[in-house]
Design a protein around this motif. Structure first.
Motif, PDB file in Angstrom:
ATOM      1  N   ALA A 152      25.244  50.982  43.769  1.00 28.16           N
ATOM      2  CA  ALA A 152      25.844  52.238  42.864  1.00 28.16           C
ATOM      3  C   ALA A 152      26.785  52.061  41.752  1.00 28.16           C
ATOM      4  CB  ALA A 152      26.859  52.905  43.929  1.00 28.16           C
ATOM      5  N   VAL A 153      26.810  50.808  41.301  1.00 23.84           N
ATOM      6  CA  VAL A 153      27.677  50.679  40.088  1.00 23.84           C
ATOM      7  C   VAL A 153      27.137  51.257  38.885  1.00 23.84           C
ATOM      8  CG1 VAL A 153      28.170  48.813  38.214  1.00 23.84           C
ATOM      9  CG2 VAL A 153      28.505  48.400  40.668  1.00 23.84           C
ATOM     10  N   GLU A 154      25.832  51.514  38.643  1.00 23.06           N
ATOM     11  CA  GLU A 154      25.371  52.234  37.429  1.00 23.06           C
ATOM     12  C   GLU A 154      25.687  53.563  37.687  1.00 23.06           C
ATOM     13  OE1 GLU A 154      24.281  50.619  34.843  1.00 23.06           O
ATOM     14  OE2 GLU A 154      24.877  48.769  35.828  1.00 23.06           O
ATOM     15  N   ARG A 155      25.921  54.192  38.694  1.00 22.76           N
ATOM     16  CA  ARG A 155      26.165  55.915  38.838  1.00 22.76           C
ATOM     17  C   ARG A 155      27.452  56.094  38.719  1.00 22.76           C
ATOM     18  NH1 ARG A 155      25.100  56.848  43.602  1.00 22.76           N
ATOM     19  NH2 ARG A 155      24.216  54.935  44.629  1.00 22.76           N
ATOM     20  N   PHE A 156      28.238  55.239  38.408  1.00 23.25           N
ATOM     21  CA  PHE A 156      29.815  55.376  38.550  1.00 23.25           C
ATOM     22  C   PHE A 156      30.435  55.040  37.258  1.00 23.25           C
ATOM     23  CE2 PHE A 156      33.887  53.698  39.509  1.00 23.25           C
ATOM     24  CZ  PHE A 156      34.739  54.621  39.819  1.00 23.25           C
ATOM     25  N   ARG A 157      31.578  55.692  37.023  1.00 17.38           N
ATOM     26  CA  ARG A 157      32.506  55.235  35.989  1.00 17.38           C
ATOM     27  C   ARG A 157      33.939  55.897  36.407  1.00 17.38           C
ATOM     28  NH1 ARG A 157      33.815  57.113  30.839  1.00 17.38           N
ATOM     29  NH2 ARG A 157      33.756  59.358  30.559  1.00 17.38           N
ATOM     30  N   VAL A 158      34.856  55.270  35.922  1.00 13.67           N
ATOM     31  CA  VAL A 158      36.266  55.774  36.048  1.00 13.67           C
ATOM     32  C   VAL A 158      37.152  55.745  34.554  1.00 13.67           C
ATOM     33  CG1 VAL A 158      37.104  53.475  36.355  1.00 13.67           C
ATOM     34  CG2 VAL A 158      38.632  55.211  37.360  1.00 13.67           C
TER      35      VAL A 158
ATOM     36  N   VAL B  55      38.503  60.264  37.899  1.00 11.62           N
ATOM     37  CA  VAL B  55      39.668  60.528  37.084  1.00 11.62           C
ATOM     38  C   VAL B  55      40.886  59.915  37.894  1.00 11.62           C
ATOM     39  CG1 VAL B  55      41.350  62.017  35.664  1.00 11.62           C
ATOM     40  CG2 VAL B  55      38.718  62.349  35.611  1.00 11.62           C
ATOM     41  N   GLU B  56      41.470  58.929  37.244  1.00 11.40           N
ATOM     42  CA  GLU B  56      42.831  58.291  38.150  1.00 11.40           C
ATOM     43  C   GLU B  56      43.916  58.296  37.046  1.00 11.40           C
ATOM     44  OE1 GLU B  56      45.296  57.115  40.223  1.00 11.40           O
ATOM     45  OE2 GLU B  56      43.481  57.403  41.247  1.00 11.40           O
ATOM     46  N   ILE B  57      45.032  58.659  37.545  1.00  9.65           N
ATOM     47  CA  ILE B  57      46.377  58.534  36.629  1.00  9.65           C
ATOM     48  C   ILE B  57      46.799  57.186  36.621  1.00  9.65           C
ATOM     49  CG2 ILE B  57      47.614  59.453  38.296  1.00  9.65           C
ATOM     50  CD1 ILE B  57      49.318  60.883  36.281  1.00  9.65           C
ATOM     51  N   ASP B  58      46.701  56.440  37.684  1.00 10.71           N
ATOM     52  CA  ASP B  58      47.369  55.395  38.024  1.00 10.71           C
ATOM     53  C   ASP B  58      46.561  54.065  37.464  1.00 10.71           C
ATOM     54  OD1 ASP B  58      48.250  52.963  38.957  1.00 10.71           O
ATOM     55  OD2 ASP B  58      49.033  53.869  40.535  1.00 10.71           O
ATOM     56  N   PRO B  59      47.196  53.586  36.293  1.00  6.68           N
ATOM     57  CA  PRO B  59      46.320  52.404  35.809  1.00  6.68           C
ATOM     58  C   PRO B  59      45.975  51.502  36.546  1.00  6.68           C
ATOM     59  CG  PRO B  59      48.193  53.221  34.158  1.00  6.68           C
ATOM     60  CD  PRO B  59      48.382  53.765  35.646  1.00  6.68           C
ATOM     61  N   SER B  60      46.903  50.882  37.175  1.00  3.75           N
ATOM     62  CA  SER B  60      46.328  49.906  38.348  1.00  3.75           C
ATOM     63  C   SER B  60      45.126  50.159  38.957  1.00  3.75           C
ATOM     64  CB  SER B  60      47.625  49.468  39.174  1.00  3.75           C
ATOM     65  OG  SER B  60      48.699  48.764  38.250  1.00  3.75           O
ATOM     66  N   LEU B  61      45.197  51.314  39.592  1.00  3.68           N
ATOM     67  CA  LEU B  61      43.955  51.779  40.450  1.00  3.68           C
ATOM     68  C   LEU B  61      42.880  52.123  39.785  1.00  3.68           C
ATOM     69  CD1 LEU B  61      45.851  54.319  42.832  1.00  3.68           C
ATOM     70  CD2 LEU B  61      45.146  52.014  43.379  1.00  3.68           C
ATOM     71  N   ALA B  62      43.087  52.451  38.715  1.00  5.72           N
ATOM     72  CA  ALA B  62      41.933  52.776  37.617  1.00  5.72           C
ATOM     73  C   ALA B  62      41.119  51.308  37.434  1.00  5.72           C
ATOM     74  CB  ALA B  62      42.100  53.494  36.517  1.00  5.72           C
ATOM     75  N   GLU B  63      42.051  50.374  37.170  1.00  2.82           N
ATOM     76  CA  GLU B  63      41.432  48.981  36.664  1.00  2.82           C
ATOM     77  C   GLU B  63      40.747  48.446  38.060  1.00  2.82           C
ATOM     78  OE1 GLU B  63      43.074  44.986  35.055  1.00  2.82           O
ATOM     79  OE2 GLU B  63      44.415  46.517  35.240  1.00  2.82           O
ATOM     80  N   ARG B  64      41.251  48.775  39.100  1.00  3.01           N
ATOM     81  CA  ARG B  64      40.769  47.961  40.418  1.00  3.01           C
ATOM     82  C   ARG B  64      39.634  48.644  41.021  1.00  3.01           C
ATOM     83  NH1 ARG B  64      40.653  43.516  44.072  1.00  3.01           N
ATOM     84  NH2 ARG B  64      39.227  44.377  45.691  1.00  3.01           N
ATOM     85  N   LEU B  65      39.233  49.962  40.657  1.00  2.00           N
ATOM     86  CA  LEU B  65      38.167  50.900  41.364  1.00  2.00           C
ATOM     87  C   LEU B  65      36.932  50.086  41.175  1.00  2.00           C
ATOM     88  CD1 LEU B  65      37.737  52.886  43.355  1.00  2.00           C
ATOM     89  CD2 LEU B  65      37.760  54.624  41.385  1.00  2.00           C
ATOM     90  N   PRO B  66      36.574  49.831  40.048  1.00  2.00           N
ATOM     91  CA  PRO B  66      35.174  49.141  39.524  1.00  2.00           C
ATOM     92  C   PRO B  66      34.779  48.202  40.374  1.00  2.00           C
ATOM     93  CG  PRO B  66      36.108  50.090  37.540  1.00  2.00           C
ATOM     94  CD  PRO B  66      37.060  49.927  38.669  1.00  2.00           C
ATOM     95  N   ASN B  67      35.824  47.090  40.692  1.00  2.00           N
ATOM     96  CA  ASN B  67      35.904  45.943  41.381  1.00  2.00           C
ATOM     97  C   ASN B  67      35.459  46.341  42.845  1.00  2.00           C
ATOM     98  OD1 ASN B  67      36.312  44.290  39.210  1.00  2.00           O
ATOM     99  ND2 ASN B  67      38.490  44.303  39.623  1.00  2.00           N
ATOM    100  N   THR B  68      35.913  47.320  43.190  1.00  2.00           N
ATOM    101  CA  THR B  68      35.837  47.770  44.655  1.00  2.00           C
ATOM    102  C   THR B  68      34.399  48.299  44.941  1.00  2.00           C
ATOM    103  OG1 THR B  68      37.984  48.499  44.973  1.00  2.00           O
ATOM    104  CG2 THR B  68      36.534  49.536  46.582  1.00  2.00           C
ATOM    105  N   ILE B  69      33.891  49.022  44.060  1.00  2.00           N
ATOM    106  CA  ILE B  69      32.541  49.399  44.213  1.00  2.00           C
ATOM    107  C   ILE B  69      31.600  48.456  44.009  1.00  2.00           C
ATOM    108  CG2 ILE B  69      30.897  51.142  42.941  1.00  2.00           C
ATOM    109  CD1 ILE B  69      33.323  52.647  44.109  1.00  2.00           C
TER     110      ILE B  69
END
Length: 309
Positions: free
Chosen positions: A107-113, A86-100
């Motif tokens: 691990a992509v299928e085991r993660f969501r933001v 759970v991320e409050i910052d829209p920019s970070l929430a948008e970027r995080l899946p790309n980092t994973i």
């Protein structure tokens, strides 16, 4: 590179170091902000330590609050666990899946933001944790809202069974404090309603970017089997309502240098102290959670007698 054994396989992960953190932030045009209390961990050893202390395994369902650029996120996923951040910052929430996807594609299928303020989450808007399946919280919490986040999550999610969080050292001390100590206060006793908390180590300032001007510490929490202190158990569930208990706690610590008799005079009639076996000349800072429950039981009993008369 460290290897982590899971039930089905041994995973290897590339965790974020200082250079990775700065590159990702630069590419995404992200700068740490005081508004969201952002201090990003730049040391792989620290996030692995957090995950180790939390005893996360591939069988666990994990909630992370404030994932930032993904340092701790990757360490959690490295175990094979499934998780939601759970991320409050829209920019970070948008970027995080790309980092994973870049650093741990398996691990992509085991993660969501989820882009949301953690203080607003509930089983209704966070369906990953809306069932009866137990889950754990592992997080590097923003210093300025750490305590409200923890108490809010415990109140709203009965299936939150444990947490290992990194918070400001002063906050950690308060969360794990015992009755009678100078730092024992509202957070200490309210957390004790739900379970037991203990300090699990100190974290230095140099593992963060930017480096904060205070030290951090880890707090390990385990929830009581029934979800609340056993003292509140009764034939029909908790005999003492949490709302009443917390109202007494707030009043007692709102004037912590006053006696209970003085601090609670608008809420607790004199005879209730005798019924609960509690000396009214004591101060709130000396009471355990179970003694606040005893006061509430006595208050409820007196109200029941009045209604029956």
């Amino acid at each position: 590179m460290t290897e982590y054994a899971t039930n089905n396989a041994t995973m290897q992960g590339h965790l974020l170091g200082a250079a990775d953190i700065r590159r990702i932030a630069d590419e995404a045009g992200i700068s740490p902000t005081k508004k969201f209390g952002q201090n990003f961990v730049i040391d792989p050893g620290t996030v692995r330590r957090i995950v180790r202390e939390a005893a996360v395994t591939a069988d666990d369902h994990v909630l992370e609050v404030g994932p930032g650029l993904g340092s701790l996120t990757l360490a959690i996923l490295e175990t094979g666990a499934s998780m939601t951040a759970v991320e409050i910052d829209p920019s970070l929430a948008e970027r995080l899946p790309n980092t994973i996807a870049e650093f741990m594609p398996d691990a992509v299928e085991r993660f969501r933001v989820v882009n949301r303020d953690a203080l607003t989450v509930s089983p209704e808007n966070l369906p990953d944790f809306s069932g009866d399946e137990a889950f754990t919280l592992v997080a590097n919490l923003p210093y300025n809202v750490a305590t409200p986040i923890l108490l809010t999550l415990l109140e709203r999610f009965d299936n939150l069974r444990s947490f290992l969080v990194m918070v400001q050292k002063e906050v950690a001390d308060r969360l794990a404090a015992n009755p009678g100590s100078k730092i024992y206060g509202t957070p200490s006793v309210k957390l004790a309603w739900y379970g037991t908390a203990e300090r699990a180590g100190v974290i230095g300032r140099n593992v963060f970017w930017p480096a904060p001007n205070v030290d951090s510490a880890l707090v390990l929490f385990k929830r009581y089997e029934g979800g609340h202190t056993p003292a509140a158990d009764g034939a029909g569930g908790p005999a003492a309502r949490r709302e009443t208990v917390f109202r007494l706690i707030d009043a007692a610590f709102g004037q912590r240098r006053k006696t209970l008799h003085a601090a609670l005079k608008k809420l607790v009639p004199d005879e209730v102290f005798g019924m609960a076996g509690i000396d009214p000349t004591r101060r709130g800072e000396t009471l355990t959670i179970d003694e606040f429950v005893a006061l509430t039981r006595a208050l409820d009993s007196l109200d029941g007698e009045a209604n029956a008369a």
